[in-house]
Design a protein around this motif. Structure first.
Motif, PDB file in Angstrom:
ATOM      1  N   LEU A  54      19.900  58.890 -22.908  1.00  0.00           N
ATOM      2  CA  LEU A  54      19.014  57.769 -22.627  1.00  0.00           C
ATOM      3  C   LEU A  54      18.508  57.870 -21.204  1.00  0.00           C
ATOM      4  N   GLY A  55      17.228  57.617 -21.006  1.00  0.00           N
ATOM      5  CA  GLY A  55      16.654  57.510 -19.672  1.00  0.00           C
ATOM      6  C   GLY A  55      15.980  56.165 -19.520  1.00  0.00           C
ATOM      7  N   SER A  56      16.234  55.500 -18.386  1.00  0.00           N
ATOM      8  CA  SER A  56      15.640  54.198 -18.097  1.00  0.00           C
ATOM      9  C   SER A  56      14.989  54.247 -16.723  1.00  0.00           C
ATOM     10  N   LEU A  57      13.710  53.928 -16.657  1.00  0.00           N
ATOM     11  CA  LEU A  57      12.959  53.973 -15.400  1.00  0.00           C
ATOM     12  C   LEU A  57      12.971  52.634 -14.691  1.00  0.00           C
ATOM     13  N   SER A  58      13.006  52.704 -13.378  1.00  0.00           N
ATOM     14  CA  SER A  58      12.801  51.523 -12.553  1.00  0.00           C
ATOM     15  C   SER A  58      12.043  51.954 -11.303  1.00  0.00           C
ATOM     16  N   GLU A  59      11.349  51.016 -10.706  1.00  0.00           N
ATOM     17  CA  GLU A  59      10.592  51.313  -9.501  1.00  0.00           C
ATOM     18  C   GLU A  59      11.551  51.493  -8.329  1.00  0.00           C
TER      19      GLU A  59
ATOM     20  N   ASP B 219      12.863  55.671 -10.175  1.00  0.00           N
ATOM     21  CA  ASP B 219      14.227  56.132 -10.407  1.00  0.00           C
ATOM     22  C   ASP B 219      14.441  56.219 -11.905  1.00  0.00           C
ATOM     23  N   LEU B 220      14.997  57.312 -12.349  1.00  0.00           N
ATOM     24  CA  LEU B 220      15.347  57.508 -13.752  1.00  0.00           C
ATOM     25  C   LEU B 220      16.862  57.469 -13.849  1.00  0.00           C
TER      26      LEU B 220
ATOM     27  N   HIS C 280      10.387  50.773 -25.916  1.00  0.00           N
ATOM     28  CA  HIS C 280       9.909  50.263 -24.632  1.00  0.00           C
ATOM     29  C   HIS C 280       9.418  51.422 -23.765  1.00  0.00           C
ATOM     30  N   PRO C 281       8.279  51.273 -23.090  1.00  0.00           N
ATOM     31  CA  PRO C 281       7.727  52.389 -22.315  1.00  0.00           C
ATOM     32  C   PRO C 281       8.562  52.818 -21.113  1.00  0.00           C
ATOM     33  N   ASP C 282       9.501  51.984 -20.665  1.00  0.00           N
ATOM     34  CA  ASP C 282      10.346  52.354 -19.524  1.00  0.00           C
ATOM     35  C   ASP C 282      11.677  52.961 -19.937  1.00  0.00           C
ATOM     36  N   HIS C 283      11.853  53.215 -21.225  1.00  0.00           N
ATOM     37  CA  HIS C 283      13.100  53.797 -21.735  1.00  0.00           C
ATOM     38  C   HIS C 283      12.773  54.937 -22.681  1.00  0.00           C
ATOM     39  N   HIS C 284      13.626  55.932 -22.678  1.00  0.00           N
ATOM     40  CA  HIS C 284      13.453  57.070 -23.587  1.00  0.00           C
ATOM     41  C   HIS C 284      14.818  57.436 -24.166  1.00  0.00           C
ATOM     42  N   LEU C 285      14.930  57.363 -25.462  1.00  0.00           N
ATOM     43  CA  LEU C 285      16.162  57.719 -26.168  1.00  0.00           C
ATOM     44  C   LEU C 285      15.916  58.982 -26.981  1.00  0.00           C
ATOM     45  N   SER C 286      16.621  60.039 -26.645  1.00  0.00           N
ATOM     46  CA  SER C 286      16.531  61.288 -27.400  1.00  0.00           C
ATOM     47  C   SER C 286      17.787  61.450 -28.236  1.00  0.00           C
TER      48      SER C 286
END
Length: 155
Positions: A70-75, A87-88, A51-57
């Motif tokens: 894990l990073g999850s973006l929100s407006e 907000d990350l 998903h483009p609003d999440h990043h799992l390394s």
């Protein structure tokens, strides 16, 4: 970091991500696991891994994912001093016990923060820190907020 390679998680990492998340909660003292936990976690990760609003390394050592973040973006809600941005939410920063002390969690965290920095507009990162992780987060610029987090279970 010694002996590892940071990369973006894939669906082939699903079991490792669940194991790492379980370890994170074990380290915080949460030892009870609901029987539905693994299946629900698998569905949650599967829905977000690309998903483009999440990043799992993950950090991989000899073919094994041993750490992740894990990073999850929100407006962001507009506010007088910050009328726009994102907000990350950083979470799931954890390393398997036998691989700790080698910089793996820091490498996974930095990959998530770099991803957040690459997003358009200003991004503000937030996380919940354990006492063990506090110094890692401070090295990356995190500070204790004047407004501490509070929570309530609603159901």
């Amino acid at each position: 970091m010694t002996g590892g390679r940071v990369r973006v998680a894939t669906l082939s990492d699903l079991d490792a991500l669940i194991e790492l998340r379980t370890e994170m909660f074990r380290a915080t003292g949460e030892h009870t696991a609901h029987p539905e936990w693994p299946g629900r976690a698998a569905r949650w990760f599967t829905a977000r891994i690309d998903h483009p609003d999440h990043h799992l390394s993950v950090v991989e050592v000899q073919g094994q994912a041993v750490a992740c973040a894990l990073g999850s973006l929100s407006e962001s809600q507009p506010r007088p001093a910050r009328p726009f941005g994102l907000d990350l939410h950083v979470s799931n920063v954890v390393t398997l016990p036998e691989f700790r002390g080698r910089g793996h969690a820091g490498a996974a965290l930095r990959a998530v923060l770099d991803w957040g920095r690459s997003r358009p507009g200003p991004v503000r990162a937030r996380l919940f820190a354990t006492p063990e992780g506090k110094s890692l987060y401070e090295r990356e610029g995190f500070r204790v907020s004047a407004w501490p987090s509070m929570g309530a279970e609603l159901s």
